[in-house]
Design an enzyme around this catalytic site. Structure first.
Site, PDB file in Angstrom:
ATOM      1  N   GLY A  46       0.820  -1.282  -0.004  1.00 51.75           N
ATOM      2  CA  GLY A  46       0.114  -0.125  -0.109  1.00 51.75           C
ATOM      3  C   GLY A  46       0.723   1.171   0.010  1.00 51.75           C
ATOM      4  O   GLY A  46       1.854   1.172   0.355  1.00 51.75           O
ATOM      5  N   GLN A  51       3.272  10.030   0.992  1.00 54.92           N
ATOM      6  CA  GLN A  51       4.441   9.634   1.121  1.00 54.92           C
ATOM      7  C   GLN A  51       5.393  10.087   0.054  1.00 54.92           C
ATOM      8  O   GLN A  51       6.590   9.757   0.158  1.00 54.92           O
ATOM      9  CB  GLN A  51       4.397   7.854   1.437  1.00 54.92           C
ATOM     10  CG  GLN A  51       3.631   7.536   2.551  1.00 54.92           C
ATOM     11  CD  GLN A  51       3.597   5.958   2.635  1.00 54.92           C
ATOM     12  OE1 GLN A  51       2.501   5.373   2.002  1.00 54.92           O
ATOM     13  NE2 GLN A  51       4.383   5.173   3.274  1.00 54.92           N
ATOM     14  N   CYS A  94       5.990   0.209   7.733  1.00 52.34           N
ATOM     15  CA  CYS A  94       5.435   1.239   6.567  1.00 52.34           C
ATOM     16  C   CYS A  94       6.868   1.680   5.830  1.00 52.34           C
ATOM     17  O   CYS A  94       7.763   1.725   6.488  1.00 52.34           O
ATOM     18  CB  CYS A  94       5.109   2.435   7.670  1.00 52.34           C
ATOM     19  SG  CYS A  94       4.612   3.798   6.659  1.00 52.34           S
ATOM     20  N   LEU A  95       6.426   1.893   4.687  1.00 55.31           N
ATOM     21  CA  LEU A  95       7.856   2.377   3.801  1.00 55.31           C
ATOM     22  C   LEU A  95       8.348   3.378   4.190  1.00 55.31           C
ATOM     23  O   LEU A  95       9.549   3.932   3.949  1.00 55.31           O
ATOM     24  CB  LEU A  95       7.354   2.602   2.296  1.00 55.31           C
ATOM     25  CG  LEU A  95       6.872   1.096   1.591  1.00 55.31           C
ATOM     26  CD1 LEU A  95       6.232   1.437   0.207  1.00 55.31           C
ATOM     27  CD2 LEU A  95       7.922   0.125   1.561  1.00 55.31           C
ATOM     28  N   HIS A 136      -4.618   1.939   7.500  1.00 54.97           N
ATOM     29  CA  HIS A 136      -3.129   2.449   7.767  1.00 54.97           C
ATOM     30  C   HIS A 136      -2.955   3.436   6.420  1.00 54.97           C
ATOM     31  O   HIS A 136      -2.248   4.553   7.010  1.00 54.97           O
ATOM     32  CB  HIS A 136      -2.104   1.156   7.360  1.00 54.97           C
ATOM     33  CG  HIS A 136      -0.667   1.457   7.465  1.00 54.97           C
ATOM     34  ND1 HIS A 136       0.231   1.139   8.253  1.00 54.97           N
ATOM     35  CD2 HIS A 136      -0.136   2.340   6.429  1.00 54.97           C
ATOM     36  CE1 HIS A 136       1.431   1.674   8.149  1.00 54.97           C
ATOM     37  NE2 HIS A 136       1.314   2.405   6.895  1.00 54.97           N
ATOM     38  N   GLU A 137      -3.467   3.273   5.503  1.00 56.92           N
ATOM     39  CA  GLU A 137      -3.054   4.432   4.336  1.00 56.92           C
ATOM     40  C   GLU A 137      -4.033   5.459   4.550  1.00 56.92           C
ATOM     41  O   GLU A 137      -3.651   6.567   4.441  1.00 56.92           O
ATOM     42  CB  GLU A 137      -3.580   3.698   2.926  1.00 56.92           C
ATOM     43  CG  GLU A 137      -2.681   2.369   2.699  1.00 56.92           C
ATOM     44  CD  GLU A 137      -1.116   2.452   2.613  1.00 56.92           C
ATOM     45  OE1 GLU A 137      -0.763   3.813   2.597  1.00 56.92           O
ATOM     46  OE2 GLU A 137      -0.610   1.590   2.897  1.00 56.92           O
ATOM     47  N   HIS A 140      -2.400   7.861   6.787  1.00 56.00           N
ATOM     48  CA  HIS A 140      -1.400   8.632   6.167  1.00 56.00           C
ATOM     49  C   HIS A 140      -2.167  10.125   5.558  1.00 56.00           C
ATOM     50  O   HIS A 140      -1.406  11.041   5.541  1.00 56.00           O
ATOM     51  CB  HIS A 140      -0.762   7.944   4.968  1.00 56.00           C
ATOM     52  CG  HIS A 140       0.336   7.217   5.133  1.00 56.00           C
ATOM     53  ND1 HIS A 140       1.644   7.582   6.064  1.00 56.00           N
ATOM     54  CD2 HIS A 140       0.496   5.771   5.134  1.00 56.00           C
ATOM     55  CE1 HIS A 140       2.473   6.640   6.115  1.00 56.00           C
ATOM     56  NE2 HIS A 140       1.791   5.578   5.609  1.00 56.00           N
TER      57      HIS A 140
HETATM   58 ZN   LIG Z   1       2.616   3.494   5.710  1.00 48.92          ZN
END
Ligand SMILES: [Zn+2]
Length: 193
Positions: A46, A51, A94-95, A136-137, A140
């Protein structure tokens, strides 16, 4: 299409509330293409536009697990319209918080309403890893990271380690050292979003 660099915590853009998308147009579809390419390359399951430093309410997902296979999913202006009383715990990564993982408790099932690639309003009932990933997304888009759902003790430890790693990287770059190769760990198989 282009692979873009992913912002890492602590970066103020990851703490900003993103703005709603007015229309799903060609410009937005170009961003979506970059988001998918960047997510697959990472690899992650995701990715949210902030991000990449694009403060728009846009997320992409693609989960390919034994129990959940979504295919590429794009959502503009996603919002949770229903959440179960029952909770579920998943180990999240998380990236934007690389190499750190923690159990997070969230509603086990959610229904999300969003605009699809054609600008049509859709609703999707999500459970399992998909429910976790969607929440989660969407977090963000509101400047929230998964580490905000864990103890402040653990969150601060992770943030300190990220800052230390960044300083070491900057020092190595200033000294002209090649970037250290990331250590391969079993954790690389864990889901990052
Ligand atoms: Zn994330």
């Amino acid at each position: 299409m282009a692979i873009r660099s992913i912002l890492e915590a602590p970066d103020p853009r990851l703490r900003t509330i993103s703005t709603a998308v007015e229309a799903v147009d060609d410009e937005l579809r170009a961003l979506i293409a970059d988001m998918f390419e960047t997510m697959y390359e990472a690899p992650g399951i995701g990715l949210a536009a902030p991000q990449l430093g694009e403060l728009k309410r846009v997320i992409v997902l693609d989960i390919d697990r034994e129990d959940v296979k979504t295919g590429p999913l794009f959502m503009a202006n996603p919002e949770i319209v229903e959440a179960s009383d029952e909770d579920a715990t998943y180990e999240e990564g998380c990236l934007s918080v690389p190499e750190h993982y923690s159990d997070v408790v969230r509603p086990a099932k959610v229904t999300v309403r969003y605009l699809d690639r054609d600008g049509e309003t859709k609703e999707l009932a999500c459970e399992g890893l998909l429910a976790t990933c969607v929440q989660h997304e969407i977090d963000h888009l509101d400047g929230i990271l998964f580490i905000d759902h864990i103890s402040s003790l653990k969150r601060n430890m992770i943030l300190r380690k990220l800052l230390k790693a960044r300083k070491e990287k900057e020092r190595d770059e200033a000294e002209g050292k090649p970037a250290a190769k990331l250590k391969m760990t079993a954790k690389e198989e864990a889901a990052e979003a």
